[in-house]
Design a protein around this motif. Structure first.
Motif, short mmCIF file in Angstrom:
data_model
loop_
_atom_site.label_atom_id
_atom_site.label_comp_id
_atom_site.label_asym_id
_atom_site.label_seq_id
_atom_site.Cartn_x
_atom_site.Cartn_y
_atom_site.Cartn_z
N ARG A 92 6.94 -0.33 3.21
CA ARG A 92 5.54 0.20 3.87
C ARG A 92 4.30 -0.30 3.20
O ARG A 92 3.16 -0.16 3.46
CB ARG A 92 5.83 0.38 4.62
CG ARG A 92 6.71 0.02 6.15
CD ARG A 92 6.76 0.73 7.68
NE ARG A 92 6.95 2.67 6.86
CZ ARG A 92 7.19 3.36 7.09
NH1 ARG A 92 5.21 3.28 7.86
NH2 ARG A 92 6.89 4.87 7.25
N SER A 93 4.47 1.05 2.28
CA SER A 93 3.22 1.68 1.16
C SER A 93 2.31 0.28 0.51
O SER A 93 1.27 -0.11 0.16
CB SER A 93 3.65 2.71 0.44
OG SER A 93 4.03 3.68 1.52
N VAL A 146 1.02 -1.71 2.74
CA VAL A 146 -0.45 -1.11 3.62
C VAL A 146 -1.50 -1.08 2.46
O VAL A 146 -3.01 -1.54 2.71
CB VAL A 146 -0.42 0.47 4.05
CG1 VAL A 146 -1.03 1.27 4.07
CG2 VAL A 146 0.54 0.12 5.30
N LYS A 196 -0.41 2.99 8.54
CA LYS A 196 0.92 2.76 7.74
C LYS A 196 1.61 3.74 9.64
O LYS A 196 3.00 2.66 9.14
CB LYS A 196 0.97 4.43 7.09
CG LYS A 196 2.38 3.48 6.24
CD LYS A 196 2.59 4.82 4.78
CE LYS A 196 4.40 4.89 4.98
NZ LYS A 196 4.85 6.32 3.31
#
Length: 488
Positions: free
Chosen positions: A100-101, A104, A227
């Motif tokens: 996910r980082s 984002v 996030k």
């Protein structure tokens, strides 16, 4: 991974179903982008020499710094209205082994390369090069340039945090107007005070790191906020909102038009596309502040008509030109109801008329620039009611494109067709041409009276004009129903 994301964005752009349909709009947007970029580039190259010629006793860099407050706040306002948040179709990726980082960081990084961030550089970089060429300290100029780049990026990420907060937008407008008036009436020179901070950066370039710290902080806040929303259950879950219904009982005095007017008022305030347009009322009302203080235009009286028509007719132009496409999402259901079509159109006319009168009243302080300005604004108000409102409603009979109310108005050409471009000629250019010709041949007073008389004639013929317009809508009803059922 970044290259993979870029590859997906490229394919999404060219493979989308709407690409071939919106290619014309993309070309038009590209044209405007090139125009603004060229304008900023020319201004950046020539600003130093223009300032030296017009204000030989002032330092061009100090003078530019004293106006940076207006530039920064104006940039934030422009972004609020125009800039779209960075988006990416991330739902399919959330079930894949992708961090996910990384998603984002890509979305935020993509926003840093937005045209809104690049546009200002077409001024700042050439201006900095000219400063170095003219003997300014290179390290100081580079520190100043770095500060301006960082400020631009700070504005980018700050906009994402406040994009949906109308109170912040209203605050920016208040600061911009307040700063102008306290400077104009010599109460306190707020722009010059802020400009001294940028003068200090030129004297001590290390101070530019302050904006780097601010940028890192804004990026971190955006990262954390975004996030927390990149979860599959958040994206697919149904959001429940408590709706505060406004008290619109005052419209009941308008009789059988009240239900339609209530629906339109709710539509304007509850949907993103129409809400963005409402804020244009403020810009339209302040439109004259760009022209009237300029002494070079003081005797160019046809400008009064341009400002008068636009400032009193901002809602008429922005909302009226998309009638009945605003209702395209439920137009079939609306046309199945038992009501007279004339009532539906008269409710639209009533909203447009009230907005024109209200904007004229709010614009009365323009009399500060002379009684001629107020007189032309009054004639423009009558012209808008009697002529332009009927032109707008008649033009609506040719609208065939559906509008998605959940998208912002800025750089959004959805629902825009040839009608919206053609109708600009009778709305704006015709009254200016009539006024300019009569003012040149006869006098200012006769030219102003002519516009007002044309408006009064339109008001006197309102019932006949509305009957003719209503018949046109009824004749095209099924064509519009079919057109609005099609996806753009």
């Amino acid at each position: 991974m970044i290259s993979h994301f870029l590859n997906l964005e490229w394919k999404q752009f060219f493979r989308s179903a709407s690409f071939s349909k919106s290619v014309g709009a993309k070309i038009l947007i590209g044209f405007f982008a090139l125009y603004f970029a060229a304008s900023f580039l020319i201004l950046g190259i020539g600003a130093f020499y223009i300032i030296k010629d017009q204000f030989p006793e002032q330092d061009p860099l100090v003078l530019v710094n004293s106006f940076l407050m207006y530039a920064i706040i104006g940039d934030l306002i422009f972004r609020y209205i125009m800039q779209k948040l960075p988006v990416m179709n991330i739902k399919p990726m959330l079930v894949l082994p992708i961090s996910r980082s990384k998603i984002v960081h890509f979305i935020l990084g993509k926003s840093a390369l937005s045209f809104f961030n690049i546009l200002g550089l077409f001024f700042y970089i050439p201006f900095a090069i000219i400063l170095i060429k003219e003997g300014y300290d290179a390290s100081g100029v580079l520190g100043w340039l770095a500060a301006m780049i960082l400020v631009t990026q700070c504005a980018n990420f700050f906009n994402f945090l406040v994009n949906k907060k109308n109170a912040v937008f209203a605050g920016l407008i208040a600061v911009l107007i307040g700063g102008y008036f306290v400077q104009y009436f010599e109460l306190f020179n707020l722009p010059a005070f802020i400009g001294q901070g940028f003068d200090a950066i030129y004297a001590n370039p290390i101070l530019a790191l302050i904006f780097l710290v601010v940028l890192v902080g804004l990026y971190a806040i955006n990262y954390k906020q975004l996030k927390n929303e990149v979860y599959l259950d958040v994206l697919i879950s149904e959001q429940t909102k408590e709706v505060n219904s406004a008290d619109l009982s005052f419209t009941d005095k308008l009789g059988d038009l009240a239900p339609f007017i209530k629906n339109d008022l709710r539509l304007m305030w509850r949907n993103k596309r129409t809400k963005s347009g409402i804020w244009m009322l403020v810009l339209g009302l302040l439109y004259g502040l760009y022209f009237y203080p300029q002494t070079a235009l003081k005797d160019f009286e046809v400008i009064y008509v341009l400002v008068g028509i636009f400032s009193t007719g901002t809602l008429l132009i922005n909302f009226g030109q998309f009638i009945p496409a605003w209702d395209s999402g439920y137009y079939k259901m609306l046309m199945s109801q038992n009501f007279k079509y004339e009532r539906y159109l008269k409710s639209k006319f009533m909203i447009l008329t009230i907005s024109v009168v209200l904007l004229f009243v709010l614009g009365i302080p323009y009399v500060y620039f002379g009684w001629k300005v107020l007189l032309v604004h009054f004639a423009a108000m009558i012209y808008n009611i009697g002529v332009n409102s009927h032109v707008i409603l008649y033009g609506g009979t040719f609208n065939r494109k559906k509008i998605n109310l959940n998208e912002k108005a800025a750089f959004n050409f959805q629902g825009t067709g040839a009608v919206q471009w053609i109708i600009g000629f009778p709305l704006m250019l015709l009254p200016m041409a009539i006024f300019g010709l009569i003012n040149w041949l006869v006098s200012f007073e006769i030219a102003t009276a002519t516009l007002a008389i044309m408006g009064f004639i339109g008001i006197a013929l309102h019932n006949k004009l509305m009957a003719s317009i209503t018949k046109k809508y009824i004749d095209n009803k099924y064509v519009m129903i079919h057109a609005f059922n099609q996806e753009n």
